[in-house]
Scaffold this motif. Structure first.
Motif, PDB file in Angstrom:
ATOM      1  N   ILE A 127      15.866  -5.306  -0.755  1.00 53.89           N
ATOM      2  CA  ILE A 127      14.687  -6.076  -1.176  1.00 53.89           C
ATOM      3  C   ILE A 127      13.690  -5.132  -1.836  1.00 53.89           C
ATOM      4  O   ILE A 127      13.380  -4.067  -1.294  1.00 53.89           O
ATOM      5  N   GLY A 128      13.223  -5.515  -3.013  1.00 59.41           N
ATOM      6  CA  GLY A 128      12.170  -4.729  -3.667  1.00 59.41           C
ATOM      7  C   GLY A 128      10.954  -5.605  -3.832  1.00 59.41           C
ATOM      8  O   GLY A 128      11.066  -6.833  -3.852  1.00 59.41           O
ATOM      9  N   ARG A 129       9.781  -4.992  -3.941  1.00 56.73           N
ATOM     10  CA  ARG A 129       8.581  -5.812  -4.168  1.00 56.73           C
ATOM     11  C   ARG A 129       7.537  -5.063  -4.973  1.00 56.73           C
ATOM     12  O   ARG A 129       7.551  -3.838  -5.033  1.00 56.73           O
ATOM     13  N   THR A 130       6.674  -5.849  -5.586  1.00 55.88           N
ATOM     14  CA  THR A 130       5.482  -5.269  -6.204  1.00 55.88           C
ATOM     15  C   THR A 130       4.273  -5.900  -5.507  1.00 55.88           C
ATOM     16  O   THR A 130       4.396  -6.909  -4.816  1.00 55.88           O
ATOM     17  N   PHE A 131       3.110  -5.268  -5.721  1.00 54.73           N
ATOM     18  CA  PHE A 131       1.905  -5.708  -5.024  1.00 54.73           C
ATOM     19  C   PHE A 131       0.903  -6.305  -6.007  1.00 54.73           C
ATOM     20  O   PHE A 131       0.932  -5.997  -7.202  1.00 54.73           O
ATOM     21  N   GLN A 132       0.008  -7.117  -5.454  1.00 54.99           N
ATOM     22  CA  GLN A 132      -1.041  -7.741  -6.263  1.00 54.99           C
ATOM     23  C   GLN A 132      -1.840  -6.657  -6.998  1.00 54.99           C
ATOM     24  O   GLN A 132      -2.088  -6.760  -8.185  1.00 54.99           O
ATOM     25  N   ILE A 133      -2.223  -5.624  -6.261  1.00 55.96           N
ATOM     26  CA  ILE A 133      -2.858  -4.451  -6.884  1.00 55.96           C
ATOM     27  C   ILE A 133      -1.807  -3.350  -6.823  1.00 55.96           C
ATOM     28  O   ILE A 133      -1.369  -2.989  -5.729  1.00 55.96           O
ATOM     29  N   PRO A 134      -1.348  -2.876  -8.011  1.00 56.26           N
ATOM     30  CA  PRO A 134      -0.204  -1.959  -7.986  1.00 56.26           C
ATOM     31  C   PRO A 134      -0.448  -0.727  -7.116  1.00 56.26           C
ATOM     32  O   PRO A 134      -1.549  -0.178  -7.101  1.00 56.26           O
ATOM     33  N   ARG A 135       0.586  -0.342  -6.375  1.00 57.48           N
ATOM     34  CA  ARG A 135       0.476   0.826  -5.483  1.00 57.48           C
ATOM     35  C   ARG A 135       1.359   1.940  -6.026  1.00 57.48           C
ATOM     36  O   ARG A 135       2.464   2.168  -5.525  1.00 57.48           O
ATOM     37  N   VAL A 136       0.884   2.611  -7.072  1.00 60.38           N
ATOM     38  CA  VAL A 136       1.660   3.720  -7.618  1.00 60.38           C
ATOM     39  C   VAL A 136       1.200   5.013  -6.961  1.00 60.38           C
ATOM     40  O   VAL A 136       0.143   5.056  -6.338  1.00 60.38           O
ATOM     41  N   PHE A 137       2.023   6.060  -7.064  1.00 62.42           N
ATOM     42  CA  PHE A 137       1.616   7.372  -6.536  1.00 62.42           C
ATOM     43  C   PHE A 137       0.798   8.040  -7.646  1.00 62.42           C
ATOM     44  O   PHE A 137       1.354   8.556  -8.621  1.00 62.42           O
ATOM     45  N   ARG A 138      -0.506   8.016  -7.483  1.00 63.01           N
ATOM     46  CA  ARG A 138      -1.408   8.290  -8.605  1.00 63.01           C
ATOM     47  C   ARG A 138      -1.325   9.717  -9.130  1.00 63.01           C
ATOM     48  O   ARG A 138      -1.444   9.963 -10.318  1.00 63.01           O
ATOM     49  N   ARG A 139      -1.105  10.686  -8.214  1.00 60.92           N
ATOM     50  CA  ARG A 139      -1.093  12.096  -8.641  1.00 60.92           C
ATOM     51  C   ARG A 139       0.338  12.594  -8.805  1.00 60.92           C
ATOM     52  O   ARG A 139       0.628  13.771  -8.626  1.00 60.92           O
ATOM     53  N   MET A 140       1.220  11.679  -9.147  1.00 66.20           N
ATOM     54  CA  MET A 140       2.599  12.071  -9.463  1.00 66.20           C
ATOM     55  C   MET A 140       2.910  11.588 -10.868  1.00 66.20           C
ATOM     56  O   MET A 140       2.350  10.595 -11.333  1.00 66.20           O
ATOM     57  N   SER A 141       3.829  12.297 -11.540  1.00 63.37           N
ATOM     58  CA  SER A 141       4.217  11.869 -12.886  1.00 63.37           C
ATOM     59  C   SER A 141       4.960  10.540 -12.793  1.00 63.37           C
ATOM     60  O   SER A 141       5.452  10.149 -11.721  1.00 63.37           O
ATOM     61  N   LEU A 142       5.086   9.873 -13.945  1.00 65.12           N
ATOM     62  CA  LEU A 142       5.785   8.581 -13.963  1.00 65.12           C
ATOM     63  C   LEU A 142       7.220   8.764 -13.490  1.00 65.12           C
ATOM     64  O   LEU A 142       7.735   7.993 -12.685  1.00 65.12           O
ATOM     65  N   ILE A 143       7.859   9.822 -14.002  1.00 65.43           N
ATOM     66  CA  ILE A 143       9.272  10.023 -13.656  1.00 65.43           C
ATOM     67  C   ILE A 143       9.415  10.279 -12.156  1.00 65.43           C
ATOM     68  O   ILE A 143      10.300   9.733 -11.498  1.00 65.43           O
ATOM     69  N   ASP A 144       8.483  11.064 -11.576  1.00 59.16           N
ATOM     70  CA  ASP A 144       8.569  11.323 -10.134  1.00 59.16           C
ATOM     71  C   ASP A 144       8.309  10.056  -9.326  1.00 59.16           C
ATOM     72  O   ASP A 144       8.915   9.836  -8.277  1.00 59.16           O
ATOM     73  N   ASN A 145       7.395   9.202  -9.816  1.00 60.35           N
ATOM     74  CA  ASN A 145       7.168   7.918  -9.148  1.00 60.35           C
ATOM     75  C   ASN A 145       8.473   7.157  -9.000  1.00 60.35           C
ATOM     76  O   ASN A 145       8.757   6.570  -7.962  1.00 60.35           O
ATOM     77  N   LEU A 146       9.279   7.186 -10.061  1.00 56.21           N
ATOM     78  CA  LEU A 146      10.528   6.416 -10.047  1.00 56.21           C
ATOM     79  C   LEU A 146      11.583   7.047  -9.148  1.00 56.21           C
ATOM     80  O   LEU A 146      12.463   6.350  -8.637  1.00 56.21           O
ATOM     81  N   LEU A 147      11.484   8.359  -8.960  1.00 58.98           N
ATOM     82  CA  LEU A 147      12.512   9.026  -8.151  1.00 58.98           C
ATOM     83  C   LEU A 147      12.267   8.887  -6.644  1.00 58.98           C
ATOM     84  O   LEU A 147      13.193   9.027  -5.850  1.00 58.98           O
ATOM     85  N   VAL A 148      11.024   8.580  -6.261  1.00 64.77           N
ATOM     86  CA  VAL A 148      10.711   8.501  -4.824  1.00 64.77           C
ATOM     87  C   VAL A 148      11.631   7.535  -4.062  1.00 64.77           C
ATOM     88  O   VAL A 148      12.205   7.910  -3.039  1.00 64.77           O
TER      89      VAL A 148
END
Ligand SMILES: Nc1ncnc2c1ncn2[C@@H]1O[C@H](COP(=O)(O)OP(=O)(O)OP(=O)(O)O)[C@@H](O)[C@H]1O
Length: 237
Positions: A81-102
Motif C-alpha cells: 500500500i502506498g499513499r500521499t498526504f494532503q500536505i506533502p511530506r517530503v524529506f526537505r533536506r534531501m535531494s529528489l533522487i534520495d527522496n525516492l530511494l528512501v
C-alpha cells in the motif's frame, strides 16, 4: 480474482466521537475508487486506518488475501500500500533522487536498478532536471509530484491519494489526472479522496460517499451524482 483491498465493518472512535461507524469498501485492480464526503465525514481517518497510522477499534482491512488490520504503517507499506498526504511530506533536506530511494532502502535489487527506476520516475513527473536539488526548493505542486513518485518506487498494488489536487494550479492538475489514469491503467488500485468533485467524477470508475463515518452511497459517477442521500449530505452541510 480477489479484490486488491477489502474493508469490512471498520469502526474508529476518538473518545466519544465515532469517526468511522462500520465502513464497508471493496476495490479491484485497475480501478479508481473515488471517496467523497463533506468535512469531517471520516475520509482521512479511513485512509489512516487502512495504512496503519490508526488502529481501528473494530473491523478488518484485507490487502489481497492478507489481513493488515493493526499492522504498523511500515508493515502495511511492505504488503503493497502506498499513499500521499494532503500536505506533502517530503524529506526537505534531501535531494529528489534520495527522496525516492528512501522507501526502497532495504530492497535486494542492485543500487543501479533502483537509481535507474528513480530517474525514470522523476522523468515521468517532469522533475528530472531538479534531481540533485533539495526537495524544499520545489513548489507545493512539485512536492506533490515528488511524493507521488516516491509512493510508486516500491511498486505498490494499492495507492491512496489524499486531496492530490488541493492547492494545485489547473495545468498541474491536468497533469496529475493523467498520472493517476496511468497508475490505474498499470493495474494498480487507486483510492482517491478529494473535495474536487469535478476531478473525482472525471477519474473515478466508482465512487463511495461517506457521511458521519458511514458509506451512504456507492456506485457509478452517474448514480452518485443523482443519489438523494448524497445530495442531502452536501446541501444540508
Ligand atoms: N486524531 C483525532 N482525534 C480526535 N478526533 C479526530 C481525530 N482525527 C479525526 N478526528 C475527528 O473525526 C472525524 C472525521 O475526521 P476526518 O479528518 O477523517 O474527516 P475528513 O472527511 O477527512 O474531513 P476533511 O475533509 O475536513 O479532511 C471529525 O469529526 C474529526 O474531528
Amino acid at each position: 480474482m480477489s479484490a486488491s483491498i477489502r474493508v469490512s465493518g471498520l469502526v474508529k472512535r476518538f473518545g466519544g466521537l465515532t469517526a468511522l461507524a462500520g465502513v464497508e469498501l471493496v476495490a479491484q485492480p485497475g480501478e479508481v475508487l473515488g471517496i467523497i464526503g463533506v468535512n469531517g465525514a471520516g475520509k482521512t481517518t479511513l485512509m489512516n486506518c487502512i495504512c496503519g497510522i490508526y488502529r481501528p477499534d473494530e473491523g478488518r482491512v484485507m490487502i489481497g488475501d492478507r489481513e493488515t488490520t493493526g499492522l504498523t504503517p511500515h508493515e502495511v507499506a511492505k504488503l503493497g500500500i502506498g499513499r500521499t498526504f494532503q500536505i506533502p511530506r517530503v524529506f526537505r533536506r534531501m535531494s529528489l533522487i534520495d527522496n525516492l530511494l528512501v522507501p526502497v532502502l532495504n530492497r535486494s535489487e542492485p543500487d543501479v536498478v533502483l537509481i535507474e527506476r528513480a530517474e525514470s520516475m522523476l522523468e515521468r513527473m517532469r522533475l528530472i532536471d531538479l534531481r540533485h536539488n533539495f526537495s524544499e526548493e520545489l513548489s507545493g505542486g512539485q512536492q506533490k509530484l515528488l511524493e507521488m513518485a516516491r509512493m510508486l518506487m516500491p511498486e505498490p498494488r494499492v495507492v491512496m491519494l489524499d486531496e492530490p489536487f488541493a492547492g494545485v494550479h489547473p495545468t498541474l492538475c491536468r497533469f496529475m489526472i493523467e498520472q493517476i489514469e496511468s497508475i490505474a491503467a498499470a493495474g494498480k488500485t487507486v483510492l482517491l479522496i478529494s473535495h474536487d468533485l469535478t476531478s473525482i467524477y472525471q477519474l473515478s470508475h466508482r465512487v463511495a460517499a461517506l457521511n458521519e463515518g458511514r458509506v451512504i452511497a456507492e456506485g457509478s459517477v452517474d448514480q452518485i451524482r443523482s443519489d438523494a442521500a448524497v445530495i442531502e449530505a452536501y446541501l444540508g452541510a
